[in-house]
Design a protein around this motif. Structure first.
Motif, PDB file in Angstrom:
ATOM      1  N   UNK A   1       0.809  -1.117  -0.010  1.00 43.80           N
ATOM      2  CA  UNK A   1       0.041   0.000  -0.026  1.00 43.80           C
ATOM      3  C   UNK A   1       0.821   1.262  -0.002  1.00 43.80           C
ATOM      4  N   UNK A   2       1.890   1.240   0.692  1.00 45.96           N
ATOM      5  CA  UNK A   2       2.845   2.418   0.722  1.00 45.96           C
ATOM      6  C   UNK A   2       4.025   2.242  -0.381  1.00 45.96           C
ATOM      7  N   UNK A   3       4.508   3.503  -0.537  1.00 42.16           N
ATOM      8  CA  UNK A   3       5.847   3.441  -1.483  1.00 42.16           C
ATOM      9  C   UNK A   3       7.137   3.104  -0.567  1.00 42.16           C
ATOM     10  N   UNK A   4       7.158   3.604   0.606  1.00 39.34           N
ATOM     11  CA  UNK A   4       8.438   3.195   1.325  1.00 39.34           C
ATOM     12  C   UNK A   4       7.892   2.785   2.814  1.00 39.34           C
ATOM     13  N   UNK A   5       8.694   1.851   3.432  1.00 40.58           N
ATOM     14  CA  UNK A   5       8.198   1.261   4.784  1.00 40.58           C
ATOM     15  C   UNK A   5       9.792   1.085   5.405  1.00 40.58           C
ATOM     16  N   UNK A   6       9.934   2.120   6.054  1.00 41.75           N
ATOM     17  CA  UNK A   6      11.369   1.633   7.010  1.00 41.75           C
ATOM     18  C   UNK A   6      11.260   1.473   8.741  1.00 41.75           C
ATOM     19  N   UNK A   7      11.765   0.686   9.024  1.00 41.38           N
ATOM     20  CA  UNK A   7      12.012   0.559  10.431  1.00 41.38           C
ATOM     21  C   UNK A   7      13.323   0.818  10.933  1.00 41.38           C
ATOM     22  N   UNK A   8      13.593   1.698  12.110  1.00 39.07           N
ATOM     23  CA  UNK A   8      14.963   2.072  12.378  1.00 39.07           C
ATOM     24  C   UNK A   8      14.689   2.475  13.995  1.00 39.07           C
ATOM     25  N   UNK A   9      15.860   2.450  14.571  1.00 37.52           N
ATOM     26  CA  UNK A   9      15.991   2.638  15.869  1.00 37.52           C
ATOM     27  C   UNK A   9      16.372   4.174  16.091  1.00 37.52           C
ATOM     28  N   UNK A  10      15.896   4.856  16.990  1.00 37.71           N
ATOM     29  CA  UNK A  10      16.130   6.221  17.509  1.00 37.71           C
ATOM     30  C   UNK A  10      16.594   6.280  18.851  1.00 37.71           C
ATOM     31  N   UNK A  11      17.674   6.122  19.648  1.00 34.16           N
ATOM     32  CA  UNK A  11      17.914   5.907  20.976  1.00 34.16           C
ATOM     33  C   UNK A  11      17.674   4.255  21.212  1.00 34.16           C
ATOM     34  N   UNK A  12      16.816   4.260  22.181  1.00 34.69           N
ATOM     35  CA  UNK A  12      16.296   2.983  22.652  1.00 34.69           C
ATOM     36  C   UNK A  12      14.864   2.714  22.093  1.00 34.69           C
ATOM     37  N   UNK A  13      14.515   3.566  21.150  1.00 33.87           N
ATOM     38  CA  UNK A  13      13.182   3.431  20.626  1.00 33.87           C
ATOM     39  C   UNK A  13      13.043   2.932  19.126  1.00 33.87           C
ATOM     40  N   UNK A  14      11.992   2.617  19.005  1.00 39.72           N
ATOM     41  CA  UNK A  14      11.691   1.975  17.516  1.00 39.72           C
ATOM     42  C   UNK A  14      10.728   3.069  16.651  1.00 39.72           C
ATOM     43  N   UNK A  15      11.265   3.486  15.748  1.00 39.25           N
ATOM     44  CA  UNK A  15      10.385   4.387  14.559  1.00 39.25           C
ATOM     45  C   UNK A  15      10.129   3.501  13.330  1.00 39.25           C
ATOM     46  N   UNK A  16       8.793   3.752  12.995  1.00 31.56           N
ATOM     47  CA  UNK A  16       8.574   3.176  11.551  1.00 31.56           C
ATOM     48  C   UNK A  16       8.241   4.627  10.630  1.00 31.56           C
TER      49      UNK A  16
END
Length: 137
Positions: free
Chosen positions: A115-130
């Motif tokens: 459904x989406x053009x780009x999907x990225x998961x990464x960490x920022x400090x000790x948190x997860x970001x999508x």
């Protein structure tokens, strides 16, 4: 224009997320199909964060940010829990086998990626970001 929402990690807040995303998208002349695609994708990722990353712990919260950049929609979902949640790579499942086996679940991120053009998961400090993005020409 940028808009943000913070919710506790409970499935009870999923309708609030869907309404928030739909209301934000309805400020632009987008097709109903596009709006529904984005709402579904965001709902799936938020549900995964709530259920799998935070075990529905209502003391934890998620921050959701929506922003238009020219012709692109950018969505950021940030987990503020203590667990890093990085889903593995998605593969195209065998839909016929899923149906034959009567399986439930496990298809959400495949759908989000379609459904989406780009999907990225990464960490920022000790948190997860999508980060999700979709071109809206």
């Amino acid at each position: 224009m940028k808009s943000a929402l913070r919710i506790a990690c409970s499935r009870a807040h999923l309708q609030q997320v869907r309404d928030f995303v739909r209301n934000y998208l309805n400020t632009r002349p987008l097709s109903e199909v596009t709006v529904n695609q984005v709402v579904l994708a965001v709902d799936e990722v938020v549900a995964n964060f709530i259920i799998h990353a935070n075990g529905e712990d209502e003391t934890q919260f998620l921050d959701l940010t929506l922003a238009f950049d020219q012709h692109d929609l950018n969505v950021e979902i940030a987990d503020n829990g203590d667990t890093i949640f990085l889903p593995g790579p998605t593969t195209s499942p065998d839909f016929h086998a899923y149906i034959q086996q009567g399986r439930k679940g496990g298809m959400g991120m495949t759908l989000v990626n379609r459904l989406m053009d780009r999907v990225e998961f990464f960490t920022r400090g000790n948190h997860t970001v999508c980060h999700l993005s979709k071109h809206l020409a």
